[in-house]
Design a protein around this motif. Sequence first.
Motif, PDB file in Angstrom:
ATOM      1  N   TYR A  65      32.804  29.664  36.167  1.00 55.70           N
ATOM      2  CA  TYR A  65      32.926  30.912  36.922  1.00 55.70           C
ATOM      3  C   TYR A  65      31.653  31.255  37.680  1.00 55.70           C
ATOM      4  O   TYR A  65      30.555  31.198  37.135  1.00 55.70           O
ATOM      5  N   ALA A  66      31.842  31.615  38.943  1.00 52.38           N
ATOM      6  CA  ALA A  66      30.719  32.083  39.769  1.00 52.38           C
ATOM      7  C   ALA A  66      30.672  33.602  39.702  1.00 52.38           C
ATOM      8  O   ALA A  66      31.669  34.267  40.027  1.00 52.38           O
ATOM      9  N   PRO A  67      29.559  34.182  39.260  1.00 49.12           N
ATOM     10  CA  PRO A  67      29.477  35.640  39.123  1.00 49.12           C
ATOM     11  C   PRO A  67      29.908  36.374  40.396  1.00 49.12           C
ATOM     12  O   PRO A  67      29.578  35.960  41.510  1.00 49.12           O
ATOM     13  N   GLY A  68      30.687  37.428  40.209  1.00 53.57           N
ATOM     14  CA  GLY A  68      31.137  38.245  41.325  1.00 53.57           C
ATOM     15  C   GLY A  68      32.471  37.849  41.910  1.00 53.57           C
ATOM     16  O   GLY A  68      33.048  38.586  42.730  1.00 53.57           O
ATOM     17  N   THR A  69      33.007  36.692  41.489  1.00 57.84           N
ATOM     18  CA  THR A  69      34.242  36.182  42.079  1.00 57.84           C
ATOM     19  C   THR A  69      35.442  37.076  41.790  1.00 57.84           C
ATOM     20  O   THR A  69      36.254  37.361  42.682  1.00 57.84           O
ATOM     21  N   LEU A  70      35.581  37.524  40.566  1.00 59.26           N
ATOM     22  CA  LEU A  70      36.751  38.316  40.184  1.00 59.26           C
ATOM     23  C   LEU A  70      36.853  39.584  41.032  1.00 59.26           C
ATOM     24  O   LEU A  70      37.921  39.906  41.559  1.00 59.26           O
ATOM     25  N   LEU A  71      35.752  40.290  41.180  1.00 55.72           N
ATOM     26  CA  LEU A  71      35.769  41.514  41.967  1.00 55.72           C
ATOM     27  C   LEU A  71      36.023  41.221  43.437  1.00 55.72           C
ATOM     28  O   LEU A  71      36.744  41.952  44.124  1.00 55.72           O
ATOM     29  N   ALA A  72      35.480  40.109  43.920  1.00 54.90           N
ATOM     30  CA  ALA A  72      35.621  39.767  45.337  1.00 54.90           C
ATOM     31  C   ALA A  72      37.069  39.458  45.700  1.00 54.90           C
ATOM     32  O   ALA A  72      37.580  39.924  46.725  1.00 54.90           O
ATOM     33  N   VAL A  73      37.762  38.672  44.877  1.00 56.49           N
ATOM     34  CA  VAL A  73      39.135  38.268  45.222  1.00 56.49           C
ATOM     35  C   VAL A  73      40.163  39.354  44.910  1.00 56.49           C
ATOM     36  O   VAL A  73      41.273  39.320  45.436  1.00 56.49           O
ATOM     37  N   SER A  74      39.800  40.300  44.053  1.00 57.49           N
ATOM     38  CA  SER A  74      40.746  41.359  43.715  1.00 57.49           C
ATOM     39  C   SER A  74      40.574  42.600  44.585  1.00 57.49           C
ATOM     40  O   SER A  74      41.444  43.472  44.601  1.00 57.49           O
ATOM     41  N   ALA A  75      39.470  42.682  45.321  1.00 51.63           N
ATOM     42  CA  ALA A  75      39.197  43.864  46.143  1.00 51.63           C
ATOM     43  C   ALA A  75      40.191  43.961  47.297  1.00 51.63           C
ATOM     44  O   ALA A  75      40.640  42.946  47.836  1.00 51.63           O
ATOM     45  N   PRO A  76      40.558  45.174  47.708  1.00 52.23           N
ATOM     46  CA  PRO A  76      41.496  45.347  48.823  1.00 52.23           C
ATOM     47  C   PRO A  76      40.958  44.730  50.110  1.00 52.23           C
ATOM     48  O   PRO A  76      39.767  44.807  50.400  1.00 52.23           O
ATOM     49  N   SER A  77      41.853  44.096  50.866  1.00 49.03           N
ATOM     50  CA  SER A  77      41.463  43.514  52.147  1.00 49.03           C
ATOM     51  C   SER A  77      41.612  44.565  53.242  1.00 49.03           C
ATOM     52  O   SER A  77      42.032  45.695  52.991  1.00 49.03           O
ATOM     53  N   LEU A  78      41.294  44.182  54.462  1.00 50.32           N
ATOM     54  CA  LEU A  78      41.328  45.106  55.593  1.00 50.32           C
ATOM     55  C   LEU A  78      42.722  45.700  55.789  1.00 50.32           C
ATOM     56  O   LEU A  78      42.875  46.882  56.101  1.00 50.32           O
ATOM     57  N   PHE A  79      43.767  44.857  55.582  1.00 49.39           N
ATOM     58  CA  PHE A  79      45.134  45.315  55.810  1.00 49.39           C
ATOM     59  C   PHE A  79      45.861  45.692  54.515  1.00 49.39           C
ATOM     60  O   PHE A  79      47.049  45.997  54.527  1.00 49.39           O
ATOM     61  N   GLY A  80      45.157  45.649  53.417  1.00 49.24           N
ATOM     62  CA  GLY A  80      45.718  46.118  52.148  1.00 49.24           C
ATOM     63  C   GLY A  80      46.823  45.258  51.570  1.00 49.24           C
ATOM     64  O   GLY A  80      47.711  45.774  50.879  1.00 49.24           O
ATOM     65  N   GLU A  81      46.808  43.928  51.826  1.00 49.29           N
ATOM     66  CA  GLU A  81      47.835  43.061  51.249  1.00 49.29           C
ATOM     67  C   GLU A  81      47.712  43.055  49.714  1.00 49.29           C
ATOM     68  O   GLU A  81      46.610  43.151  49.168  1.00 49.29           O
ATOM     69  N   PRO A  82      48.834  42.886  49.002  1.00 44.69           N
ATOM     70  CA  PRO A  82      48.766  42.764  47.538  1.00 44.69           C
ATOM     71  C   PRO A  82      48.062  41.460  47.157  1.00 44.69           C
ATOM     72  O   PRO A  82      48.103  40.475  47.905  1.00 44.69           O
ATOM     73  N   ARG A  83      47.406  41.461  46.009  1.00 49.79           N
ATOM     74  CA  ARG A  83      46.653  40.287  45.563  1.00 49.79           C
ATOM     75  C   ARG A  83      47.144  39.834  44.190  1.00 49.79           C
ATOM     76  O   ARG A  83      47.378  40.669  43.304  1.00 49.79           O
ATOM     77  N   LEU A  84      47.290  38.533  44.052  1.00 46.37           N
ATOM     78  CA  LEU A  84      47.594  37.918  42.762  1.00 46.37           C
ATOM     79  C   LEU A  84      46.432  37.000  42.426  1.00 46.37           C
ATOM     80  O   LEU A  84      46.142  36.046  43.169  1.00 46.37           O
ATOM     81  N   VAL A  85      45.759  37.276  41.322  1.00 47.25           N
ATOM     82  CA  VAL A  85      44.616  36.466  40.896  1.00 47.25           C
ATOM     83  C   VAL A  85      44.987  35.789  39.578  1.00 47.25           C
ATOM     84  O   VAL A  85      45.239  36.460  38.570  1.00 47.25           O
ATOM     85  N   ARG A  86      45.037  34.454  39.588  1.00 47.55           N
ATOM     86  CA  ARG A  86      45.407  33.694  38.401  1.00 47.55           C
ATOM     87  C   ARG A  86      44.150  33.092  37.781  1.00 47.55           C
ATOM     88  O   ARG A  86      43.439  32.325  38.434  1.00 47.55           O
ATOM     89  N   VAL A  87      43.908  33.433  36.535  1.00 42.82           N
ATOM     90  CA  VAL A  87      42.690  32.996  35.850  1.00 42.82           C
ATOM     91  C   VAL A  87      43.064  32.072  34.704  1.00 42.82           C
ATOM     92  O   VAL A  87      43.781  32.470  33.775  1.00 42.82           O
TER      93      VAL A  87
END
Length: 341
Positions: A65-87
Amino acid sequence: MAARRPSTPRSAIPQVSWREPRPAPIVLVSGPEDVCAERAGARLRDYLRAEDPSLEISDIDAADYAPGTLLAVSAPSLFGEPRLVRVGSVEKCSDAFLAEAISYVAAPQEGATIVLRHTGASVRGKKLLEAIRSGQGGGIEIACPAIKRDSDRYDFAAGEFREAGRRIAPAALRALTGAFADDLTELAAACQQLINDVEGDITEQIVERYYGGRVETSAFTVADTAIAGRYGDALVSLRQALASGADPVPMVAAIAMKLRTMARVAGTREPSGALAARLGMKDWQVDRARRDLAGWNQESLGLAIQAAARADADVKGGSRDAVFALERLVTVIATRAPYAA
């Protein structure tokens, strides 16, 4: 007395079937059965994608794991698309992931679904699991316990056909689960092949046509004929199985399993349902074992079980002639008498 299953940690969050997963801010997929976990993950993905085709999907390896990755990929994007993060690999997670995941669970990102896969192979990540199971983050848990018992495999396969709206004869289902007794992945694939290839009801003859060459099926055929006292048929079945490349080790294991089931049922007078529940079996397994016991007594059954133990040692290196060890075992079972050289 039947062995007790390991207890599942108490949880304050909803427990959801892997066959019917639903989204939540945090989804804990726990347990060692990868087939069920993969199905749950795929169905959850399809569910979210059907709700919004713009779903963003990210994968994280908790062990690398690279520190900060979880928050980065789960944060809302510009257009607010839903996010699925598989760990994956949470049971081997790094310290950095563990710290960030625990913080995340306390305050999940809106519009994100985090799926955490923990096989239970280690206690690593225990604090994270405790945080999720305590109710933080509004999570759910999808348990995927090991499927090892005959009754569990039978239920799994029955669920595959039921979910597909297909009918399969009980004898066909027993033959199918017997043919794939050691590999749930192959059993799942076999179920799907029959569902996709066969029109109408699935019979025992169809299963035999597709998977009659499986070692386990051949072993149970040998065991059934020997237990019934049909000595000649048992030897013919044994030679056919060996000629098709059957391995003596799983064959002896399958025969021994049937004998052990007979021994567990012998002498009991409980109704099939009550006995099956106490022994962790299915009703039909109890009924079959009772039918198999016709013509047997305590002495002959004990003799057969001893012969199976000897054959097991012989085919695993205790003898130079594994085929002879199998033939001797079949002879003892079919004749219900000590082997006479």
